[in-house]
Design an enzyme around this catalytic site. Sequence first.
Site, short mmCIF file in Angstrom:
data_model
loop_
_atom_site.label_atom_id
_atom_site.label_comp_id
_atom_site.label_asym_id
_atom_site.label_seq_id
_atom_site.Cartn_x
_atom_site.Cartn_y
_atom_site.Cartn_z
N GLU A 1 25.24 35.30 11.40
CA GLU A 1 24.68 34.09 11.85
C GLU A 1 23.75 34.36 12.90
OE1 GLU A 1 23.78 30.50 14.32
OE2 GLU A 1 24.85 32.16 14.81
N GLU A 2 24.55 35.25 14.06
CA GLU A 2 23.86 35.64 15.14
C GLU A 2 22.63 36.37 14.75
OE1 GLU A 2 24.30 34.04 17.66
OE2 GLU A 2 26.42 33.46 17.80
N ASP B 1 29.17 24.48 14.31
CA ASP B 1 28.92 25.45 15.30
C ASP B 1 29.13 25.25 16.55
OD1 ASP B 1 27.94 28.06 16.12
OD2 ASP B 1 25.88 27.92 15.13
#
Length: 507
Positions: A314-315, A343
């Site tokens: 995701e990052e 999140d």
Amino acid sequence: MPSILRIALAATTLVAAVHGAAQTPLKDSKPHVSSQKLQDTVTLGNLTKRANDLYELAKLSEPEYNHPTRVIGSKGHEGTLNYIKDTVNSLGKYYTVTTQDFPVTTSILHQKKLTVDEAEAKNVRVLANSPPTKDRKPVSGPLVLVANNGCEPSDFPASAKDAVALIRRGDCAFGQKSANAGKTGAVAAIIYNPVEEDFGGTLGAHSPDHVATFGVRIGAAQPWLDKLNAGGHLAATVLVDVETVTINTTNVIAQTRGGDQDNCLVLGGHSDSVAAGPGINDDGSGSLSVLEVAVQLARFQVRNCVRFAWWAAEEEGLLGSTFYANSLSAEENLKVRVFVDLDMLASPNYIYAVYNSSNGANPAGSGELRDLTTAWYASQGLNFTYNEFDGRSDYVGFIRNGIPAGGWSTGAEGVKTTEEVAQFGGRAGEWYDKNYHMIGDDVSNLDLEAWEVNTRLIAHIVGTYALSWDGFPEREKSASAAGADVRPASEYGTSPQFIYEGPNLII
């Protein structure tokens, strides 16, 4: 050891390897799930134990990174994935557990430097997916101001050839500006923010026309603009030394064997952190809440299937969730009734911020999820606010594939207002999470009250939809786009609201 900044590049080829047995509904004598029953299983003791476990896993990366981290490719992330799989597999045959492997191309930034008029510029950022300067060595040229916002090749003067292009942020993607600079023959580009605030961003998918690209604040750029607009001349030297590597990483998915397999609730958080820290709030809080609710759900029968997911990368730009959503066949796409993104649920200076995922702008059902979420906060006597549905998290791939989605969070690098202090308490003028993307995002960074509240909210969503989809819009197959909602899937998530790709701006 030099610090390492990982910058995601779009993977050129994505091939999934999905492992796991076919789903088989099981009969059991467990009670049927309900919202309240599942909420009652949530305990702060279990959550904090998992947070401590996760921090210990992040420490596995210390020999390589000199600090705890769970960035993809690290021992800490590998340990996180094993922890999730082992925990779910320990529940017996309640879930079918699958993994989905995919490659991610990233860059390791070794060195950067920007000097203008022989003065080194401070607080500058190399935009994600930027290529290196030629031969990874310094390049020099006159600093040339670009007309408008650099969204058209015609905005670049002839003098931009062999120069460093100075471009205003706005109107089009950073990657388009950089590519236009490259097409003009510029050796590098600087994109400046017209307002006094930091910004990071990505050039998006790799293009051979991209040039090494920095982002700077208006405070740094204003003296340059003043001199150039007055007819003066400036010389610039740029160095960007990046090395590209490919890392194989993994999504983990656990789906109930029981329940209607054609009508599934899907919810998930991301399993990775940034390289700079252990990521216990971002997104240990979300991913661990998902895991804890999955564990507790195994006490009950469900009428509709529930699919829990832990996305990787995701990052790096929402890569795992987007890869998963893109990989669904038309038939499998329609089995997902809604996706819930989770999140950052325990920010120390928290707000309860619900994504304003309205129907119309998004697939039908997104608004119903939003309203179920806000109604629960209200029923608990808790305030909430709305968060822009702007593409910062893992719902993007689902929306773009015509799947309803939404979620909520407790805030990241935004600044808390006095009005929000009146609603939620905390400290005005400070970030919601002062340790966002930093080494201090450890166990002490969690607001435990907010975390418990939000985990109970997850239990409410799961307990509600695992029991019934009454009042929730049916997914409908479109004649123009198989697997999409009533409108073609390509129409969703393409408006200017999606100015982000994960943690990085694209515009």
